[in-house]
Structure formats: structure tokens, C-alpha cells
Design a protein around this motif. Sequence first.
Motif, PDB file in Angstrom:
ATOM      1  N   THR A  82      10.785  20.458  17.887  1.00  0.00           N
ATOM      2  CA  THR A  82      11.295  21.018  19.130  1.00  0.00           C
ATOM      3  C   THR A  82      10.281  22.008  19.677  1.00  0.00           C
ATOM      4  OG1 THR A  82      13.569  20.815  18.295  1.00  0.00           O
ATOM      5  CG2 THR A  82      13.234  22.194  20.238  1.00  0.00           C
ATOM      6  N   ASN A  83       9.838  21.778  20.906  1.00  0.00           N
ATOM      7  CA  ASN A  83       8.828  22.666  21.522  1.00  0.00           C
ATOM      8  C   ASN A  83       7.607  22.828  20.623  1.00  0.00           C
ATOM      9  OD1 ASN A  83      10.521  23.111  23.774  1.00  0.00           O
ATOM     10  ND2 ASN A  83      11.599  24.756  22.685  1.00  0.00           N
ATOM     11  N   ASP A  84       7.149  21.715  20.079  1.00  0.00           N
ATOM     12  CA  ASP A  84       5.943  21.659  19.234  1.00  0.00           C
ATOM     13  C   ASP A  84       6.092  22.401  17.909  1.00  0.00           C
ATOM     14  OD1 ASP A  84       4.530  20.141  21.124  1.00  0.00           O
ATOM     15  OD2 ASP A  84       3.902  21.936  22.199  1.00  0.00           O
ATOM     16  N   SER A  85       7.321  22.691  17.487  1.00  0.00           N
ATOM     17  CA  SER A  85       7.547  23.379  16.213  1.00  0.00           C
ATOM     18  C   SER A  85       8.525  22.581  15.365  1.00  0.00           C
ATOM     19  CB  SER A  85       8.102  24.790  16.441  1.00  0.00           C
ATOM     20  OG  SER A  85       7.170  25.598  17.140  1.00  0.00           O
ATOM     21  N   TRP A  86       8.221  22.479  14.071  1.00  0.00           N
ATOM     22  CA  TRP A  86       9.106  21.776  13.151  1.00  0.00           C
ATOM     23  C   TRP A  86      10.202  22.718  12.674  1.00  0.00           C
ATOM     24  CZ3 TRP A  86       9.131  16.741  12.986  1.00  0.00           C
ATOM     25  CH2 TRP A  86       7.974  16.042  13.292  1.00  0.00           C
ATOM     26  N   SER A  87      11.421  22.196  12.663  1.00  0.00           N
ATOM     27  CA  SER A  87      12.568  23.002  12.247  1.00  0.00           C
ATOM     28  C   SER A  87      12.625  23.141  10.735  1.00  0.00           C
ATOM     29  CB  SER A  87      13.859  22.353  12.746  1.00  0.00           C
ATOM     30  OG  SER A  87      14.058  21.093  12.098  1.00  0.00           O
ATOM     31  N   THR A 144       9.393  12.838  16.882  1.00  0.00           N
ATOM     32  CA  THR A 144      10.261  14.014  16.981  1.00  0.00           C
ATOM     33  C   THR A 144      11.088  14.277  15.732  1.00  0.00           C
ATOM     34  OG1 THR A 144      11.958  12.630  18.014  1.00  0.00           O
ATOM     35  CG2 THR A 144      10.452  13.816  19.479  1.00  0.00           C
TER      36      THR A 144
END
Length: 640
Positions: A215-220, A182
Motif C-alpha cells: 500500500t503506497n509503496d510500503s509492505w504491511s 500488490t
Amino acid sequence: MKKITQPVLVVLLTAFTYFAQAQDPREFYNDGIRALNNGEFGTAITKFKEAVNLKNDYQDAWYYLGITFNYAKDYENAVYSMSRLKTINPNYNPWMYYEACKALIELDKLEEAQTAANLFLKKLEDTPKNQMSRHQGIYRLNYATKSGPIRSAPPTMSEPVSIAAINSNSGDYMPQVSPTGTRLYFTSVRKGGFDDPDDNNPNDFGEDLYFSKLTNDSWSTPELLPEPLNSMGDDFGSAFTGDGQVMVYVKCETPEGIGNCDLYITQLVGTEWSKPMNMGNVVNSDDWDSQPTISSDGNRVIYTSARAGGYGGSDLYMIEKNQLGEWGIPQNLGGIVNSPFNENSPYLAPDGKTLYFASNGHPGYGGMDIFYSLFENGKWSAPKNLGAPLNSKGDDTNFSISAEGMGYFSSSRLDGANFEIFQIELPDELKPKPSVVVQGVVSNSKTNAPIGAVVLIEDINSGELISVNKSNSSSGEYLIVLPAGRDYSVSASSKGFFFYSQSFELPADTSYAEITNNIALEPIEKGTKVVLNNIFFESGRSELKPISYVELNKAVDLLKDNATMVIEIGGHTDNVGSDALNLSLSEKRAEAVRKYMVLAGIDESRVLSKGYGETVPIADNSTADGRAKNRRTEFEIVEF
């Protein structure tokens, strides 16, 4: 890697015309040597071309022109230069064939590379002083011979995906993913860091450390790690323990530095990172030490070093904490892993046994390839190339993988001048052994306030202390990684609180899992009652199982540290069987625990025992899980 699309002969003939009005070729040759020594490959190539334009049979100029083309990764022209030199004088220097072999390997002309390697070995005199050089030649021949089957093997995985949310138009590399997958830490030379731009590269603003969250399969959007981790100098190669609270990384050319680049270590204390400390001259050398990985439990660091005494180029070394908690002498990983060329960017997977690293010495696709080796029976296994499409003709390095099995690495495949970070799913046979991640919060049972506790991981069968961790002093959060194949006792303790233990049985076929295990510690005060989870008896009997000793020894230590404490050991059973038998069994089990503690040095007046049979259940006896909870040993503080 980039291919030369313009015919080599045209490139060189163009140079011949341009330098028609030449001076003394020796002047251009000397200028080329100076530029080569300064790493100015473009200038060196120009000067050597001028020299051979003036004097077509200038052997030294052709030789160093070919070497410089190899440094510049212009392999077509490197081969052309050495072939011209061979025409002029086939016995000029055996190393001309070695340089040709290097370039031919990169051009995927493996049979010609084998011929060049054999010529090098044939013409290089077999004397004691040449053994290291011949060793290099043998490795090049092995590379050219064995790379064919590797390159022609069908892919065993899907194409890697460049992570657009993380990559920039500058270099992005050295990713390390957290065990839960994560959080991704990496190094970047993008604009916006702490450093000034490079005058020679408008996209290079110096190396700094960044991280991104999934987060929710997306990288920040990547965030810059704070001071003092980042600074005005180069800061790169971050490596974290499993819980993310200890970091080892690299700083270069610092006032207190041992070599030009050194390993530093820092610890998260609450919400702040401690001042990074140079790991000293036991770990660091007067040369280049870089690219560390630290084991999940924090007891082992493997890193890259160009120090003297290695196998050649850069090698991988390992340090371990000794019995005093200090870092021991670096140990070279040996000739199975290291070659006469370059090994770098090690990553020790969460299982503590699978090592991923990059090398240009073991057979592969050209440039740096990613390999893995397993530490079993006290030695490292022969490295295995991870194969295409993870590896390419570019430089592929800095592989890391989450405990679940998602991999990340950096590669120059899209732009030979810059690295980007890619994500890839490995087939099961290339993944580390499964691990279980246990995480949660340690808190005060009375106030729910977070506690900074010591978290011990022990082998419940042997009593071996595997690692010492800590929960965060501010948040109380802890995270541990337990590789499959052992049975563990995980305990938390803090001054002024009764310790807590939990057992985890993880057979070799355990699958990856994440377990949330919040721990509420009971304050040490009169009336406090706790269940000791890791005390076990033979079925229907009162004999203690040896696996209980780890837990019992903690109880003994607790009483020794609290000289006024008096406890009652309470034995409890489920409701299976008669009341009388259950009461008798509970009394005998409580007495067995009392006797153990007295034999361990606790005054018998401080240890009472009582059997309660089935009269004080804490769970529903109608279920197997409930009955298991009711079969328990409790400690109650009756005086303090």
C-alpha cells in the motif's frame, strides 16, 4: 557464503593438542560415521579430528572428515582434508578429487577445481557401472570451466534490497507475488505461528504461511494465513493462480501422506478456504515432493521432487490438467533443465512460458543460483544464469515476479543459517514476456449484487479454450492474466443470466497494463436486451468473420439450455452512408446471424431478425469510438 578466516592449519593443530590423550582411533572414526549419518556435522567433525590426531595417516578418517566439512560448508577445511589424503595416498578413492572439486568451486578457485575434476574422471574407471558417476564429474568440470565468465561479467541490475517490513530474525523464504504486485505470500519459521519451537533452534517455530499487502509503496506487517491452510505441522511453499483463488502448497508427515512431503490443493469459496486436499499418488510420490508453482490459468503445476528415476538429486516435474479436468502423470522437465544435482523452487511467470528456478548444477556463483528457461516450440531453452548481484555465493532461491516485472527471491547471503526475502528490478531481457491483467467485478445488472460466474478465456481466432476461471462467489471479483501475442475472447456466464463477452487484441509488442472491466450480467427474462461484443462482419458487408463463431456458439448453447426462449437479433449501424443503405446492411447482418444459429440446430421459429439501421444509436456518432459502439448486434428475449 561465510569464509573461514582462521588458518586451517591452526584449527587442526588446536585439535591435535586437545586430543593428546586418545583412545583407539577406530572408535572415534565409528562415532564420526554414526554422527554423519544422523546429520550431526559438528559432532562428526570432532570425532574424525580425534581419529586423525591419533593416527595421522588414517585415510578413511581424512576422507570422511573432508566430506563432512563439505556438508558443513567449511570449504577451506574440506580442501585441506582432501589434500592431506592425497599426500598420504593419491589413489585412495577417485571421489576424494570430486569432493575437492566441489569445495574449490565454492572457494572461487576454478582452475584448481578443473584440475580436481579431471583427476576424478581420469582415476574413475570408465565402465558401464560408473557412467552416472562420470556424468556427475563431467557436470562438475563443466561448472568449473564455464563459471568464470559468468562470475566476472559486469552486473546488469541494481543491488537487491532486503524487505525489512517482511523479514524477521527467523527464516523467511519462498516468496510469491501476485500478478498485480500488490500482495506477497511467503513462508516463515518466526514466532507467532501455529507450531511449537524447535528444541535445537530457538528461532525456528515451524513453517507457516504468511502474506503482506503493498500500500503506497510500503509492505504491511505480515499476517498469518488462517486455518485450515496453516496447521500444527509444517505448511509452506504457497503458490496461487493469477486470481488468487486456488492455492497449491506443501504439507509434511500427515496421516494421509503419500511421501514425507506432499502437494496439497485448496480453493477459496466466497470468503473461506476449502479443506486442503492431498493431490494424491498420481502427483505425489513416496519420496519428497515440494515447492510448487501453478500457472496463472490453473492448468499447469511445476514442482520439485526427489523421486526415483530423475536425473539426480531433486528434479523439476510438470503436471497438466487433462481433458477431464484431472491432473495427469508428472513429466520430468528433461536434461536441458535438470542436472545430476539439485534443481528446485520453480516459478512459472504470468506469461506461462518463462520458468525461473534454482540450481547448483548449472554454472554460476556457488551454492544455489537462480536461472530462467523459456518454453518455446515444444521444448525448454538452455537455462540462463540471472547474474549478479541477484545471485551470490550464498544460496539464492524461490524467485517470483509480478506481471509488471518486479522480482522477489530468498537468499542466505547475509546469514548462512537463515534466508531473507529480497526485492529486485530485472533488466528487460530477463523479464517474462509482457502480460495484461484484466480484473473487475461480475454483478447482477438489476440489483448490483455480486455473482459467482464462470469466466472463460478463449483464442478468438481459433476458438481454443485457454482456461476456465471463476469470479468469487462472495465478492464477484475476478482476475485473469493475458500474455501478449494472442487475441482473446473473455466471457462470463452464470445460470439464469445472459452471457457477456469482450475481446482483447494483444499483439506481441503489447506493454504491461492493468484493465478494469466490471461485468454486469443481464438476468434471463422477457425484454432483456444485450449487445454481443464479439460478432464481426467484413467492412460494409454482411458476411460474418470467422472470429464471430466463438460468440455465436455461446448464443446457440444458451438457446439450447433454455428451450422456451425466443430471441430477436437486431442489427445496427452508425450514421455513415445513406439511411436506406444502412437499413439494408443491418437487415442482412441480422439475417446472417439468424441463419448461422438455425444451421447450428436452433428451430427457426425461435430466432427472429430485424434491421434497425442507424435509428437506435447508443453512443455519439461524431467520434470513431461512438460509431464503433453503434455498429452492433443485439439479442433481445421476446419470449421466455
